[in-house]
Structures are given as structure tokens and as C-alpha cells.
Write a protein that holds these residues in place. Sequence first.
Motif, PDB file in Angstrom:
ATOM      1  N   UNK A 151      -4.993 -15.667  17.834  1.00 38.93           N
ATOM      2  CA  UNK A 151      -5.326 -16.988  17.450  1.00 38.93           C
ATOM      3  C   UNK A 151      -4.031 -17.975  18.051  1.00 38.93           C
ATOM      4  N   UNK A 152      -4.415 -18.967  18.398  1.00 40.15           N
ATOM      5  CA  UNK A 152      -3.612 -20.078  18.870  1.00 40.15           C
ATOM      6  C   UNK A 152      -2.832 -20.578  17.672  1.00 40.15           C
ATOM      7  N   UNK A 153      -1.594 -21.232  17.731  1.00 38.26           N
ATOM      8  CA  UNK A 153      -0.640 -21.488  16.923  1.00 38.26           C
ATOM      9  C   UNK A 153      -0.858 -23.006  16.699  1.00 38.26           C
ATOM     10  N   UNK A 154      -1.941 -23.427  15.755  1.00 40.49           N
ATOM     11  CA  UNK A 154      -2.440 -24.737  15.441  1.00 40.49           C
ATOM     12  C   UNK A 154      -1.067 -25.597  15.176  1.00 40.49           C
ATOM     13  N   UNK A 155      -1.028 -26.671  15.906  1.00 42.02           N
ATOM     14  CA  UNK A 155      -0.107 -27.677  15.546  1.00 42.02           C
ATOM     15  C   UNK A 155       0.999 -27.534  16.557  1.00 42.02           C
ATOM     16  N   UNK A 156       1.014 -26.602  17.298  1.00 45.84           N
ATOM     17  CA  UNK A 156       2.145 -26.073  18.304  1.00 45.84           C
ATOM     18  C   UNK A 156       2.063 -26.861  19.796  1.00 45.84           C
ATOM     19  N   UNK A 157       0.773 -27.221  20.123  1.00 44.00           N
ATOM     20  CA  UNK A 157       0.540 -27.560  21.354  1.00 44.00           C
ATOM     21  C   UNK A 157      -0.757 -28.696  21.374  1.00 44.00           C
ATOM     22  N   UNK A 158      -0.625 -29.139  22.402  1.00 41.22           N
ATOM     23  CA  UNK A 158      -1.837 -30.143  22.792  1.00 41.22           C
ATOM     24  C   UNK A 158      -2.579 -29.667  23.950  1.00 41.22           C
ATOM     25  N   UNK A 159      -3.715 -29.789  24.396  1.00 39.52           N
ATOM     26  CA  UNK A 159      -4.287 -29.635  25.604  1.00 39.52           C
ATOM     27  C   UNK A 159      -5.284 -30.277  26.058  1.00 39.52           C
ATOM     28  N   UNK A 160      -5.532 -30.455  27.418  1.00 41.75           N
ATOM     29  CA  UNK A 160      -6.618 -31.248  27.974  1.00 41.75           C
ATOM     30  C   UNK A 160      -7.170 -30.407  29.267  1.00 41.75           C
ATOM     31  N   UNK A 161      -8.478 -30.638  29.283  1.00 43.07           N
ATOM     32  CA  UNK A 161      -9.280 -29.773  30.396  1.00 43.07           C
ATOM     33  C   UNK A 161      -9.286 -31.126  31.482  1.00 43.07           C
ATOM     34  N   UNK A 162      -9.074 -30.588  32.806  1.00 41.86           N
ATOM     35  CA  UNK A 162      -9.229 -31.247  33.966  1.00 41.86           C
ATOM     36  C   UNK A 162      -9.710 -30.329  35.181  1.00 41.86           C
ATOM     37  N   UNK A 163     -11.237 -30.732  35.182  1.00 37.44           N
ATOM     38  CA  UNK A 163     -12.185 -29.640  36.111  1.00 37.44           C
ATOM     39  C   UNK A 163     -12.084 -28.443  35.510  1.00 37.44           C
ATOM     40  N   UNK A 164     -11.529 -27.519  36.472  1.00 36.43           N
ATOM     41  CA  UNK A 164     -11.601 -26.059  35.967  1.00 36.43           C
ATOM     42  C   UNK A 164     -10.144 -25.529  35.471  1.00 36.43           C
ATOM     43  N   UNK A 165      -9.495 -26.583  35.120  1.00 37.45           N
ATOM     44  CA  UNK A 165      -8.073 -26.145  34.733  1.00 37.45           C
ATOM     45  C   UNK A 165      -7.976 -26.789  33.503  1.00 37.45           C
ATOM     46  N   UNK A 166      -6.937 -25.877  32.295  1.00 39.13           N
ATOM     47  CA  UNK A 166      -6.475 -26.464  31.185  1.00 39.13           C
ATOM     48  C   UNK A 166      -5.011 -26.619  31.477  1.00 39.13           C
ATOM     49  N   UNK A 167      -4.597 -27.784  30.998  1.00 41.60           N
ATOM     50  CA  UNK A 167      -3.094 -27.940  30.842  1.00 41.60           C
ATOM     51  C   UNK A 167      -2.812 -28.084  29.499  1.00 41.60           C
ATOM     52  N   UNK A 168      -1.954 -27.261  29.069  1.00 44.62           N
ATOM     53  CA  UNK A 168      -1.499 -26.966  27.771  1.00 44.62           C
ATOM     54  C   UNK A 168       0.250 -27.224  27.718  1.00 44.62           C
ATOM     55  N   UNK A 169       0.208 -28.154  26.580  1.00 47.13           N
ATOM     56  CA  UNK A 169       1.909 -28.500  26.373  1.00 47.13           C
ATOM     57  C   UNK A 169       2.400 -28.081  25.144  1.00 47.13           C
TER      58      UNK A 169
END
Length: 87
Positions: free
Chosen positions: A4-22
Motif C-alpha cells: 500500500x502507498x503511504x497516503x499523505x506522504x506523496x503527490x503524483x502526476x501522470x505525464x504521457x507514459x510517465x508518473x512523477x511522484x514527489x
Amino acid sequence: MILAKAAGSYTETAIDDEIVVMSLASGDFFSLTGTARDIWLRIDGTTDRESLVAGLASDYGVSAEVIGADVDDFVAQLRGAGLLAAG
């Protein structure tokens, strides 16, 4: 073990075939493409490691042993970055 992902610990955005997670804790960015992207998308809080590995092995046409080692390495990186829930 359920992944499970750690809710509240990251933000993500999809750009084409890539997901950028911060990571909100460190500000580090992670660019997820290919199998890393597929693993991230399958980590939904209901899927265990074995099911994730089996699905990827089938999708990529490789053995569970080969893809399993890659999954374990990537999951360890996600845990180290604080992006996965404990468990």
C-alpha cells in the motif's frame, strides 16, 4: 504481504507514459516509467507481492523469479523513500 502507498506522504502526476511522484517529506522527485510505472500503478492497498509479480510476469513474458527480484528492489526503494505504508 499487501502493498500500500503511504497516503499523505506523496503527490503524483501522470505525464504521457510517465508518473512523477514527489515525496512530501524530502521534496525528492521520482520519475516512474516502464515497469516502475506498472508496479506503482498496481500498488493499490489490496494487491500482495505474489499477485503483483504474477501479473507483471504474465504481462512482460518473463519468469516470476526474474521480475520478482526487480519488484523487490523497487519496493525497497519506495519503502526507503517513505512512499509505502509499513507492513
